[in-house]
Design a protein around this motif. Structure first.
Motif, PDB file in Angstrom:
ATOM      1  N   PRO A   1      67.764 -16.979   2.743  1.00 40.38           N
ATOM      2  CA  PRO A   1      69.141 -17.203   2.275  1.00 40.38           C
ATOM      3  C   PRO A   1      69.348 -16.544   0.912  1.00 40.38           C
ATOM      4  CG  PRO A   1      67.833 -19.183   1.969  1.00 40.38           C
ATOM      5  CD  PRO A   1      66.962 -18.215   2.710  1.00 40.38           C
ATOM      6  N   GLU A   2      70.625 -16.316   0.554  1.00 37.26           N
ATOM      7  CA  GLU A   2      70.923 -15.682  -0.735  1.00 37.26           C
ATOM      8  C   GLU A   2      70.529 -16.579  -1.906  1.00 37.26           C
ATOM      9  OE1 GLU A   2      74.966 -14.540  -0.869  1.00 37.26           O
ATOM     10  OE2 GLU A   2      74.789 -13.077   0.774  1.00 37.26           O
ATOM     11  N   ALA A   3      70.634 -17.874  -1.721  1.00 35.57           N
ATOM     12  CA  ALA A   3      70.278 -18.812  -2.800  1.00 35.57           C
ATOM     13  C   ALA A   3      69.669 -20.064  -2.180  1.00 35.57           C
ATOM     14  CB  ALA A   3      71.501 -19.172  -3.638  1.00 35.57           C
ATOM     15  N   LEU A   4      68.773 -20.685  -2.945  1.00 37.15           N
ATOM     16  CA  LEU A   4      68.097 -21.889  -2.479  1.00 37.15           C
ATOM     17  C   LEU A   4      67.702 -22.700  -3.712  1.00 37.15           C
ATOM     18  CD1 LEU A   4      67.353 -22.841   0.412  1.00 37.15           C
ATOM     19  CD2 LEU A   4      65.021 -22.117  -0.057  1.00 37.15           C
ATOM     20  N   PRO A   5      67.973 -24.002  -3.738  1.00 36.30           N
ATOM     21  CA  PRO A   5      67.608 -24.784  -4.937  1.00 36.30           C
ATOM     22  C   PRO A   5      66.092 -24.884  -5.100  1.00 36.30           C
ATOM     23  CG  PRO A   5      68.356 -26.232  -3.176  1.00 36.30           C
ATOM     24  CD  PRO A   5      68.631 -24.829  -2.715  1.00 36.30           C
ATOM     25  N   LEU A   6      65.669 -24.978  -6.365  1.00 33.89           N
ATOM     26  CA  LEU A   6      64.253 -25.204  -6.629  1.00 33.89           C
ATOM     27  C   LEU A   6      63.884 -26.619  -6.193  1.00 33.89           C
ATOM     28  CD1 LEU A   6      63.896 -23.658 -10.214  1.00 33.89           C
ATOM     29  CD2 LEU A   6      63.429 -22.562  -8.022  1.00 33.89           C
ATOM     30  N   ILE A   7      62.650 -26.792  -5.727  1.00 29.70           N
ATOM     31  CA  ILE A   7      62.180 -28.122  -5.342  1.00 29.70           C
ATOM     32  C   ILE A   7      60.921 -28.436  -6.129  1.00 29.70           C
ATOM     33  CG2 ILE A   7      63.133 -27.921  -3.022  1.00 29.70           C
ATOM     34  CD1 ILE A   7      60.263 -27.513  -2.014  1.00 29.70           C
ATOM     35  N   GLU A   8      60.632 -29.721  -6.285  1.00 29.79           N
ATOM     36  CA  GLU A   8      59.404 -30.151  -6.943  1.00 29.79           C
ATOM     37  C   GLU A   8      58.300 -30.246  -5.895  1.00 29.79           C
ATOM     38  OE1 GLU A   8      57.752 -33.591 -10.020  1.00 29.79           O
ATOM     39  OE2 GLU A   8      59.657 -33.857  -8.968  1.00 29.79           O
ATOM     40  N   SER A   9      57.312 -29.336  -5.978  1.00 28.09           N
ATOM     41  CA  SER A   9      56.242 -29.302  -4.982  1.00 28.09           C
ATOM     42  C   SER A   9      55.058 -28.545  -5.579  1.00 28.09           C
ATOM     43  CB  SER A   9      56.739 -28.648  -3.685  1.00 28.09           C
ATOM     44  OG  SER A   9      55.801 -28.831  -2.650  1.00 28.09           O
ATOM     45  N   ASP A  10      54.182 -28.011  -4.727  1.00 26.96           N
ATOM     46  CA  ASP A  10      52.996 -27.256  -5.152  1.00 26.96           C
ATOM     47  C   ASP A  10      53.038 -25.918  -4.432  1.00 26.96           C
ATOM     48  OD1 ASP A  10      50.459 -26.145  -5.546  1.00 26.96           O
ATOM     49  OD2 ASP A  10      49.494 -28.106  -5.650  1.00 26.96           O
TER      50      ASP A  10
END
Length: 762
Positions: free
Chosen positions: A631-640
């Motif tokens: 996708p053109e944009a995707l939110p950051l997520i808290e992960s590893d």
């Protein structure tokens, strides 16, 4: 190496089986906890319902809620009884008949259920035949139904009908048991509401009967002859003034005593007043009308004086026929009200005991505390003198007393043989049994009970849960009291069900804990075995590989083409063995150690792009096309990020490895609920291939260690997906897949947008 694989596979299969059993046990425990919470909520709701209609509505709503029915309604038997109609008195859900709908009771489905006294299952409503009500035939054909009788003591009120749509499975045995327990709880609430309705009706009737009547007046001379009477007296007695004038009042309308015997003239209150000049008052006596009928009066006789002499008397009376009847009725009503108040208090104690027992089942008490509380509640609800619970051992050879309440009970820990005991008989027949006198019992009972109360009556109730015998609940009552009635036995069976549920729950918790310890022990044992073997095997394999490398480099002289090929094959075999050992070590670490997660802000698009480029060359080398859709944009997520790459690396490696021709597609997107493993917002990463697909019979093995879904393909130990699923769990995600034989497979990694709620962003 084959010996090592066999040892590893055996131990892994054992741990997988234990893990499967542990998950199944936990699922059963969750269902039990759900049922217990539902029972507590139902008992609390019914306890607040004051009227019969409110209770029936609560029963309908609760029945739909606890069984997952599509809809439900209550058909109530009319006031004319079983010879009249049944009326729809409460509804819940969609597709129910309107309130007030009536159908004839004879031949109805309600009649069949009430006559049986037990819940009934109808797998297909259209198969009921002539008993099917018109609205069921019109709206619910194809539905399945669960019909539960609605009772108050031995009085049939109607039936609760629960419906389930055709696209859902029929009601289960567990749901039937829940509905039966709901009926038991509703019965106590209905009895209380009916008693309240009856008390209110009788109080209103008593107040109406106590209304006063008009007063009549007679005048009499010294001989007791009537000289005048007023209009009210004529209306009450039926005598006109002309008919009564000069007649002896004593012999004409006033000639009996309260005991029915004629008055001797001197005893007549009127004559006594004429003789003594003192006013007489009579509270309850009989007068006679002209037509020969009697009526009760209260009256007073006052003297008439002239010049100091008594010349006559005035008799003023009031018709108290209805009042006297009301007095007697009032006494009866007061007695009944006292009885009803005592009954209501008993019902309240019963409901309170039921709530306490239901709460004890799910409370964090010890086994002894839970069973003791249930036994104590059973004593309160049934007014028994004592109660004790016996548990059957696993070998079904012995009974042990595990809880007691009240008096004249055996000590905890008492044991008797199971064979030829009352417990054996009631469990085999799944029915309660009453013992009129303990000293005349024909089967085994604890010796201490028979010695303590030889002339006591006992009620022995089987404890059965999920079809498995657990033990018995025995209630005791002394000889100076009545034996156990049918309604008391029915109430006691509710507590027996709760006791069986508690014993079963405790057994499952113990079994679950034992299995968990066994699984941990097996995993730790396997980890030690793998570490020991890896240490002892890797060194000689490494040394052998070093010697082969020297041979390949010509350290022992030049090699011909055949010799070099043999050396290369030997080296590849050793490298495969070393790779297998490394895989075994990774699995052992994943099972016995906590998966370390480095939580940071992760750009999933970037991680997918980098990893796809790493595998693009391998795909192209096999002639496969690889496409990446981001996708053109995707939110950051808290992960590893490293763990996400590790999982995607396994998925892409398998896709390239098992796809011989065609293409591999990687897509990234977001989803809300639809298709996700749980409600909320998720990022989904799919890896699709055009490989051979996975047969249906092999899909359960896919995430297990060493699955070997394709025996002819030696691509590794088969540990990648198993390790990937553990890592996905650790970061709050999930791995799902879809596959069709001959059309390829699609694996999806789900990552929650909100780590705290595991995808639940609402």
């Amino acid at each position: 190496m084959k010996l090592l694989e066999r040892l590893g596979v055996a131990s892994l299969l054992t741990s997988a089986w234990l893990a499967h059993r542990l998950r199944a046990t936990r699922a059963m425990l969750r269902q039990h906890f759900h049922d217990e919470a539902a029972l507590r909520e139902i008992a609390r709701a019914l306890g607040g319902a004051e009227t019969t209609r409110a209770v029936l509505q609560q029963v309908t709503d609760a029945g739909v809620a606890v069984t997952g029915a599509t809809s439900g309604y209550v058909e109530r038997v009319g006031p004319t009884g079983p010879g009249g109609d049944v009326e729809v008195a409460a509804v819940s859900g969609q597709g129910t008949p309107p309130l007030g709908t009536r159908v004839p009771y004879p031949g109805s489905l309600t009649e069949a259920i009430i006559q049986s006294g037990e819940p009934g299952l109808v797998t297909e409503v259209g198969g009921i035949g002539e008993r099917m009500a018109m609205y069921l035939a019109e709206c619910c054909r194809g539905y399945s139904a669960l019909v539960v009788p609605v009772l108050a003591d031995d009085r049939a009120l109607g039936a609760l009908v629960l419906l389930r749509a055709p696209d859902r499975p029929p009601f289960t045995t567990a749901e039937v048991r829940l509905a039966r327990t709901l009926g038991d709880a509703a019965s106590a609430a209905l009895r209380r509401a009916l008693l309240g309705d009856e008390i209110e009706r009788e109080r209103s009737a008593r107040e109406a009967l106590l209304q006063s009547t008009d007063q009549g007046i007679f005048g009499v001379d010294l001989d007791g002859r009537c000289t005048f009477l007023n209009r009210a007296s004529a209306e009450l007695t039926g005598y006109s003034p002309a008919e009564m004038r000069g007649q002896n009042l004593h012999t004409r309308i006033h000639h009996t005593r309260p005991d029915g015997q004629p008055y001797p003239a001197p005893e007549c209150p009127i004559i006594r007043t004429l003789k003594t000049g003192r006013t007489q008052r009579v509270d309850d006596e009989v007068f006679w009308r002209k037509d020969g009928t009697s009526f009760a009066v209260e009256y007073s006789v006052a003297p008439i004086r002239e010049n100091g002499r008594v010349t006559g008397a005035v008799v003023a009376f009031t018709d108290i026929t209805e009042r006297r009847a009301s007095y007697r009725m009032r006494e009866r009503l007061l007695a009944r009200e006292r009885d009803a108040r005592g009954e209501a208090e008993r019902r309240a104690r019963e409901e309170s005991a039921l709530r306490r027992a239901a709460a004890a089942v799910s409370a964090s008490f010890t086994e002894e505390e839970v069973i003791h509380r249930i036994a104590d509640s059973a004593v309160t609800a049934t007014s028994a003198d004592g109660a004790y619970v016996e548990r059957i051992n696993d070998q079904h050879t012995e009974l042990e007393v595990v809880a007691v309440a009240g008096s004249r009970v055996p000590p905890v820990g008492s044991r008797i043989p199971y064979a030829r005991s009352y417990a054996e008989r009631v469990v085999q027949h799944a029915e309660s049994e009453t013992i009129p006198r303990l000293d005349s019992a024909d089967l085994r009972l604890p010796d201490e009970v028979v010695r303590a109360c030889p002339d006591c009556a006992a009620l022995v109730i089987p404890l059965i849960n999920a079809g498995e015998p657990v033990g018995t609940l025995t209630l005791l009552r002394s000889a100076d009291r009545h034996g156990f009635r049918r309604d008391e036995a029915h109430r006691a069976e509710t507590f027996a069900h709760l006791a069986a549920l508690a014993l079963r729950r405790i057994h499952m918790l113990r079994e679950s804990e034992a299995r968990r310890h066994e699984l941990e022990r097996v995993m730790e044992s396997r980890a030690r075995l793998v570490r020991g073997f890896s240490h002892d095997v890797k060194n000689p394999l490494g040394a052998a590989n070093g010697f082969l490398q020297l041979l390949g480099e010509g350290a022992a002289g030049p090699l011909n083409e055949q010799q070099r090929a043999n050396v290369d094959r030997a080296q590849r075999a050793i490298e495969n063995a070393l790779a297998l050992i490394d895989d075994l070590l990774r699995v052992a670490r994943a099972e016995t150690e906590h998966v370390e997660i480095a939580w940071t802000a992760v750009d999933v698009r970037e991680a997918v792009r980098e990893l796809a480029e790493e595998y693009r060359a391998q795909a192209q080398a096999k002639g496969l096309d690889m496409t990446v859709d981001l996708p053109e944009a995707l939110p950051l997520i808290e992960s590893d990020a490293s763990r996400i790459r590790q999982i995607l690396g396994n998925l892409l490696s398998n896709a390239v490895k098992y796809t011989e021709r065609g293409s591999i597609a990687v897509r990234v997107g977001t989803r809300h609920d639809g298709g996700a493993p749980a409600p909320g917002d998720w990022i989904c990463i799919t890896v699709s291939d055009t490989g051979p697909g996975i047969p249906a019979e092999d899909r359960d093995l896919l995430f297990q260690e060493f699955p070997r879904l394709e025996p002819g393909v030696e691509h590794g130990a088969g540990l990648g997906l198993a390790i990937s699923r553990r890592i996905a769990d650790a970061i709050g995600g999930e791995i799902t897949f879809q596959s069709e034989v001959g059309a390829g497979s699609t694996f999806t990694l789900w990552l929650p947008l909100d780590r705290e709620t595991g995808g639940q962003a609402d």
